[in-house]
Design a protein around this motif. Structure first.
Motif, PDB file in Angstrom:
ATOM      1  N   ASP A  30       2.700  -5.440 -26.442  1.00  0.00           N
ATOM      2  CA  ASP A  30       3.890  -4.684 -26.072  1.00  0.00           C
ATOM      3  C   ASP A  30       4.117  -3.474 -26.979  1.00  0.00           C
ATOM      4  O   ASP A  30       4.580  -2.439 -26.538  1.00  0.00           O
ATOM      5  CB  ASP A  30       5.128  -5.589 -26.123  1.00  0.00           C
ATOM      6  CG  ASP A  30       5.156  -6.569 -24.963  1.00  0.00           C
ATOM      7  OD1 ASP A  30       5.118  -7.783 -25.194  1.00  0.00           O
ATOM      8  OD2 ASP A  30       5.217  -6.093 -23.811  1.00  0.00           O
ATOM      9  N   ALA A  31       3.835  -3.626 -28.257  1.00  0.00           N
ATOM     10  CA  ALA A  31       4.147  -2.581 -29.221  1.00  0.00           C
ATOM     11  C   ALA A  31       2.943  -1.677 -29.467  1.00  0.00           C
ATOM     12  O   ALA A  31       1.811  -2.157 -29.604  1.00  0.00           O
ATOM     13  CB  ALA A  31       4.598  -3.200 -30.539  1.00  0.00           C
ATOM     14  N   MET A  32       3.201  -0.387 -29.534  1.00  0.00           N
ATOM     15  CA  MET A  32       2.147   0.584 -29.833  1.00  0.00           C
ATOM     16  C   MET A  32       2.674   1.613 -30.826  1.00  0.00           C
ATOM     17  O   MET A  32       3.881   1.873 -30.881  1.00  0.00           O
ATOM     18  CB  MET A  32       1.650   1.266 -28.549  1.00  0.00           C
ATOM     19  CG  MET A  32       0.981   0.286 -27.581  1.00  0.00           C
ATOM     20  SD  MET A  32       0.197   1.085 -26.180  1.00  0.00           S
ATOM     21  CE  MET A  32      -1.276   1.790 -26.943  1.00  0.00           C
ATOM     22  N   SER A  49       6.478   2.507 -30.073  1.00  0.00           N
ATOM     23  CA  SER A  49       7.066   2.051 -28.823  1.00  0.00           C
ATOM     24  C   SER A  49       7.009   0.525 -28.802  1.00  0.00           C
ATOM     25  O   SER A  49       5.957  -0.063 -28.993  1.00  0.00           O
ATOM     26  CB  SER A  49       6.286   2.622 -27.639  1.00  0.00           C
ATOM     27  OG  SER A  49       6.689   2.018 -26.430  1.00  0.00           O
ATOM     28  N   GLN A  50       8.162  -0.074 -28.568  1.00  0.00           N
ATOM     29  CA  GLN A  50       8.218  -1.535 -28.549  1.00  0.00           C
ATOM     30  C   GLN A  50       8.023  -2.081 -27.140  1.00  0.00           C
ATOM     31  O   GLN A  50       7.712  -3.263 -26.958  1.00  0.00           O
ATOM     32  CB  GLN A  50       9.555  -2.007 -29.109  1.00  0.00           C
ATOM     33  CG  GLN A  50       9.746  -1.619 -30.568  1.00  0.00           C
ATOM     34  CD  GLN A  50      11.194  -1.738 -31.017  1.00  0.00           C
ATOM     35  OE1 GLN A  50      12.102  -1.722 -30.202  1.00  0.00           O
ATOM     36  NE2 GLN A  50      11.404  -1.838 -32.307  1.00  0.00           N
ATOM     37  N   GLY A  96       4.655  -8.720 -30.112  1.00  0.00           N
ATOM     38  CA  GLY A  96       6.031  -8.744 -30.605  1.00  0.00           C
ATOM     39  C   GLY A  96       6.922  -7.779 -29.865  1.00  0.00           C
ATOM     40  O   GLY A  96       6.553  -6.631 -29.643  1.00  0.00           O
ATOM     41  N   THR A  97       8.075  -8.253 -29.483  1.00  0.00           N
ATOM     42  CA  THR A  97       9.072  -7.430 -28.802  1.00  0.00           C
ATOM     43  C   THR A  97      10.447  -7.731 -29.385  1.00  0.00           C
ATOM     44  O   THR A  97      10.587  -8.606 -30.238  1.00  0.00           O
ATOM     45  CB  THR A  97       9.122  -7.732 -27.291  1.00  0.00           C
ATOM     46  OG1 THR A  97       9.401  -9.127 -27.119  1.00  0.00           O
ATOM     47  CG2 THR A  97       7.808  -7.394 -26.623  1.00  0.00           C
ATOM     48  N   GLY A  98      11.435  -6.989 -28.902  1.00  0.00           N
ATOM     49  CA  GLY A  98      12.810  -7.249 -29.308  1.00  0.00           C
ATOM     50  C   GLY A  98      13.159  -6.719 -30.672  1.00  0.00           C
ATOM     51  O   GLY A  98      14.114  -7.159 -31.285  1.00  0.00           O
ATOM     52  N   GLY A  99      12.415  -5.791 -31.147  1.00  0.00           N
ATOM     53  CA  GLY A  99      12.679  -5.246 -32.482  1.00  0.00           C
ATOM     54  C   GLY A  99      11.356  -4.839 -33.093  1.00  0.00           C
ATOM     55  O   GLY A  99      10.303  -4.989 -32.488  1.00  0.00           O
ATOM     56  N   TRP A 100      11.406  -4.323 -34.302  1.00  0.00           N
ATOM     57  CA  TRP A 100      10.153  -3.921 -34.952  1.00  0.00           C
ATOM     58  C   TRP A 100       9.292  -5.157 -35.175  1.00  0.00           C
ATOM     59  O   TRP A 100       9.718  -6.127 -35.767  1.00  0.00           O
ATOM     60  CB  TRP A 100      10.469  -3.249 -36.293  1.00  0.00           C
ATOM     61  CG  TRP A 100       9.251  -2.706 -36.918  1.00  0.00           C
ATOM     62  CD1 TRP A 100       8.326  -3.404 -37.626  1.00  0.00           C
ATOM     63  CD2 TRP A 100       8.790  -1.370 -36.886  1.00  0.00           C
ATOM     64  NE1 TRP A 100       7.316  -2.581 -38.035  1.00  0.00           N
ATOM     65  CE2 TRP A 100       7.574  -1.328 -37.603  1.00  0.00           C
ATOM     66  CE3 TRP A 100       9.285  -0.202 -36.317  1.00  0.00           C
ATOM     67  CZ2 TRP A 100       6.852  -0.147 -37.759  1.00  0.00           C
ATOM     68  CZ3 TRP A 100       8.567   0.965 -36.484  1.00  0.00           C
ATOM     69  CH2 TRP A 100       7.370   0.986 -37.196  1.00  0.00           C
TER      70      TRP A 100
END
Lengths: 116, 108
Positions: A30-32, A49-50, A96-100
């Motif tokens: 999810d995160a890039m 980008s999360q 990981g999502t929902g924040g850093w």
């Protein structure tokens, strides 16, 4: 084989020109992230980008822009406003999502950008 | 803000010798990650430490997380030419911050 693909490997920019660096991942992350690497300065965060359709500025976002229209893709545009663009650009992704995300990051092979 | 400092910046090592690189944070970290970047390559994740005082080993590499979770070290024993590269620590407080790296060269 899962991974991150950056293209091109080498890129040359003329004065006043915008250039776009490609980053594609098939890790289902999810995160890039986009980093800039200069000699002796480690990795400096440009944008991250999360999740799709959302991104945030990092520490050195001025002169750069990004988009995140698809989960797999996170292109970086180096605009003419970036006066010193010569550097090694690295794209990364993580779960990981929902924040850093505090998860390990997987990096692409990078793009070396130079000024003509 | 959160800052991660790494020393030394350069380490020149005789093959077979040991060396240590150190990482210090201005704030308490929830975890610390170590990466290795070979010359001309990209950073590759090595390990993550989460617990206070944690020690992990990977063959000749020993990673340690400080008791206060504000510092970490990487110790390499019997350095080989394959150890050449730049070692980065990355500390996670409210975001992941990379240190400037320790660039290692090896004299055969």
């Amino acid at each position: 084989d899962g991974g991150i693909t950056q293209s091109p490997k080498y890129l040359f920019r003329k004065e006043g020109q915008n250039v776009t660096l490609s980053c594609e991942q098939n890790l289902n992350h999810d995160a890039m992230y986009w980093y800039r690497q200069d000699p002796g300065q480690g990795l400096r965060l440009i944008y991250y980008s999360q999740i799709v359709n959302d991104f945030q500025k990092g520490d050195i976002a001025e002169g750069y822009s990004v988009s995140r229209e698809k989960k797999e893709s996170f292109p970086l545009t180096v605009t003419s406003a970036q006066k010193n663009p010569t550097a090694f650009y690295l794209c990364a992704s993580s779960t990981g999502t929902g924040g850093w995300s505090n998860q390990p990051q997987h990096f692409g092979d990078g793009t070396r950008l130079s000024i003509l | 803000g959160q800052q991660v400092m790494q020393i030394p910046q350069y380490q020149h090592v005789q093959e077979g010798e040991d060396f240590t690189t150190y990482c210090n944070s201005s704030t308490t970290l929830s975890n610390i990650q170590w990466y290795k970047q070979r010359p001309g390559g990209h950073p590759v994740f090595l390990i993550q430490l989460v617990k206070s005082g944690e020690v992990k080993k990977q063959k000749r590499l020993t990673f340690q997380f400080g008791e206060a979770k504000k510092n970490s070290s990487l110790h390499i024993t019997a350095t080989q030419t394959t150890d050449v590269g730049t070692y980065f620590c990355a500390g996670f407080g409210y975001k992941l911050s990379f240190g400037a790296g320790t660039t290692v060269t090896v004299r055969a």
